[in-house]
Design a protein around this motif. Structure first.
Motif, PDB file in Angstrom:
ATOM      1  N   GLY A  38       0.771  -1.186  -0.021  1.00 30.88           N
ATOM      2  CA  GLY A  38      -0.010  -0.038  -0.119  1.00 30.88           C
ATOM      3  C   GLY A  38       0.861   1.252  -0.056  1.00 30.88           C
ATOM      4  O   GLY A  38       0.587   2.233  -0.724  1.00 30.88           O
ATOM      5  N   SER A  42       0.913   4.018  -3.071  1.00 32.63           N
ATOM      6  CA  SER A  42       0.606   5.352  -2.843  1.00 32.63           C
ATOM      7  C   SER A  42       1.472   6.330  -3.484  1.00 32.63           C
ATOM      8  O   SER A  42       1.059   7.320  -3.856  1.00 32.63           O
ATOM      9  N   GLY A  47      -0.859   8.981  -4.124  1.00 29.44           N
ATOM     10  CA  GLY A  47      -1.928   9.042  -2.787  1.00 29.44           C
ATOM     11  C   GLY A  47      -3.249   9.575  -3.728  1.00 29.44           C
ATOM     12  O   GLY A  47      -4.391   9.539  -2.946  1.00 29.44           O
ATOM     13  N   LEU A  52      -6.600   4.724  -5.393  1.00 25.33           N
ATOM     14  CA  LEU A  52      -6.701   3.769  -4.245  1.00 25.33           C
ATOM     15  C   LEU A  52      -8.106   2.721  -4.679  1.00 25.33           C
ATOM     16  O   LEU A  52      -7.764   1.525  -4.261  1.00 25.33           O
ATOM     17  N   LYS A 370      -4.686   0.060   3.607  1.00 25.57           N
ATOM     18  CA  LYS A 370      -4.799   1.333   3.505  1.00 25.57           C
ATOM     19  C   LYS A 370      -3.872   2.388   4.490  1.00 25.57           C
ATOM     20  O   LYS A 370      -3.537   3.501   4.345  1.00 25.57           O
ATOM     21  N   TRP A 373      -1.023   3.081   2.400  1.00 23.72           N
ATOM     22  CA  TRP A 373      -1.363   4.097   1.349  1.00 23.72           C
ATOM     23  C   TRP A 373      -1.405   5.332   2.284  1.00 23.72           C
ATOM     24  O   TRP A 373      -0.764   6.431   1.845  1.00 23.72           O
ATOM     25  N   CYS A 395      -9.765   9.368   0.329  1.00 24.38           N
ATOM     26  CA  CYS A 395      -9.410   8.218   0.312  1.00 24.38           C
ATOM     27  C   CYS A 395     -10.357   7.359   1.111  1.00 24.38           C
ATOM     28  O   CYS A 395     -10.423   5.979   0.907  1.00 24.38           O
TER      29      CYS A 395
END
Length: 421
Positions: A38, A42, A47, A52, A370, A373, A395
């Motif tokens: 992640g 990202s 990002g 995502l 996540k 990210w 996100c």
């Protein structure tokens, strides 16, 4: 995507006890790999929330595909369903066995009812087959003929003994006519004039003879020596009573006609035709009444034996029908249970044919991805703090929408089963 493939290769290794001696260490390595994947994605996508969403979908479908291919793991996850299915099949066999037994019992009861109904009809034609002996197959005509003869004879005996008893005990003769001596149309009325006790005495005398006749019938039913002795005693008693009546009446007739100086004696009575006429008018008719009564009672017993047999069969049919009704209720319950168990077996089979999706495990990796990210946004992107917060909010929205789309939002159970339809 190369990092994700490596990630899943690591997960495969985590499922192999030969590759890892510690499951916890393998899971921690997988978690770190998701986090790093992640983070790296990202960084490359700066990002971007749109990227995502695409990455999360790729992550989910790759994870789902891996779950489908992990046959050993799927077999382990499906083992509870397989065991439950075997348990349900055992229960199904028990129900099917019980149902087979109940069906056999139901058929037996139906056969029993049919047999009982047939016996109710056949007993009238073949009573001896059912242990009913000495029964005429057509007793009705003989019974009613005998009853038709018995009624007028009974009336005759009532008239005779009322009149003869009154004449013997209370009447003052005004003629030497035998007919007037035996029959007096005003016997009841005149006996009342002597008092109610005399009237009761005259009225009840015929019932004494009827009772004696009934006892004779009952003694004849028992084929024993003592019964024949009692029967002979009753006949002698009845005959002696008739002799007494005849003697008293003959004496009154003699006294009415006697010549001065003559006295009545038993020899005179025995030599008198009137004496024997009174005895035969009473005792002989009484014997005829007794024979007819005995015949009618036997015919009635014949009919009653068959009726009793039929009543018994009706009661048996009633009880058998109740058993059948209870059995049908049990059969319906068992059939419903069989249907329910078959439904459970089919439902479990669809789960076994499908695959088990480890929800908790996927969510754990999802949040790790996540987190990586978001960490990349915080550390790598050169943006103002406000812009970073706005980007992370977008996100987060994408992540929640992704879970909603998969119906995994607020999921509180360990596994999700995808059935095969």
């Amino acid at each position: 995507m190369g990092a994700i493939k490596k990630l899943f290769k690591l997960k495969d290794k985590a499922n192999s006890q030969e590759a890892y001696s510690s499951t916890e260490e393998a899971r921690e390595q997988i978690r770190i790999t998701y986090y790093q994947s992640g983070y790296g994605a990202s960084t490359k996508a700066s990002g971007c929330s749109i990227n995502l969403g695409v990455c999360l979908k790729n992550l989910y479908y790759s994870f789902e595909d891996l779950c489908r291919k992990q046959l050993n793991e799927q077999e382990r996850l499906k083992q509870p369903y397989i065991e439950e299915q075997e348990k349900q099949r055992t229960e199904l066999k028990k129900r099917e066995t019980a149902l087979s037994i109940y069906e056999d019992q139901k058929n037996d009861l139906i056969s029993t009812i049919d047999k009982q109904k047939f016996e109710m009809i056949d007993v009238k034609q073949n009573p001896e087959v059912y242990g009913i002996q000495d029964v005429d197959k057509r007793p009705k005509a003989q019974f009613y003929i005998g009853l038709g003869l018995l009624l007028p004879i009974t009336i005759y005996l009532f008239v005779f003994y009322i009149s003869a008893s009154y004449s013997a005990f209370f009447k003052n003769f005004e003629t030497d006519s035998l007919t007037a001596a035996i029959f007096d149309a005003n016997a009841l009325k005149l006996s009342l004039s002597h008092g109610w006790l005399e009237a009761i005495f005259i009225i009840t005398i015929p019932f004494v003879f009827m009772g004696l006749g009934y006892l004779i019938h009952m003694f004849q039913k028992n084929k024993k020596f003592i019964s024949y002795v009692k029967l002979a005693a009753l006949l002698i008693l009845t005959f002696m009573f008739d002799v007494i009546l005849a003697y008293l009446i003959e004496k009154k007739i003699f006294d009415f006609d006697r010549v001065l100086g003559e006295t009545f004696s038993p020899s005179i009575a025995i030599e008198s035709v009137n004496f024997w006429g009174i005895i035969f008018a009473g005792f002989v008719v009484y014997l005829i009444w007794g024979l007819v009564f005995d015949f009618v009672m036997k015919e009635h017993e014949n009919v009653d034996k068959i009726k009793t047999f039929i009543r018994g069969k009706k009661e048996e049919i009633k009880n058998t029908e109740l058993k059948k009704s209870d059995l049908l209720i049990k059969v319906d319950i068992i059939k419903q249970e069989v249907t329910s168990i078959n439904g459970k077996i089919s439902e479990l089979q669809s789960k076994i044919d499908g695959f088990v999706f480890p929800v908790k495990e996927y969510l754990h990796y999802h949040y790790q991805y996540k987190e990586g990210w978001f960490q990349s946004i915080n550390e790598v992107l050169a943006l103002p703090a406000k812009s970073k917060d706005e980007l992370k909010t977008k996100c987060e929205t994408v992540s929640l929408d992704h879970l909603k789309e998969l119906n995994l939002e607020n999921m509180d159970f360990q596994h999700l089963v995808f059935t095969k339809n």
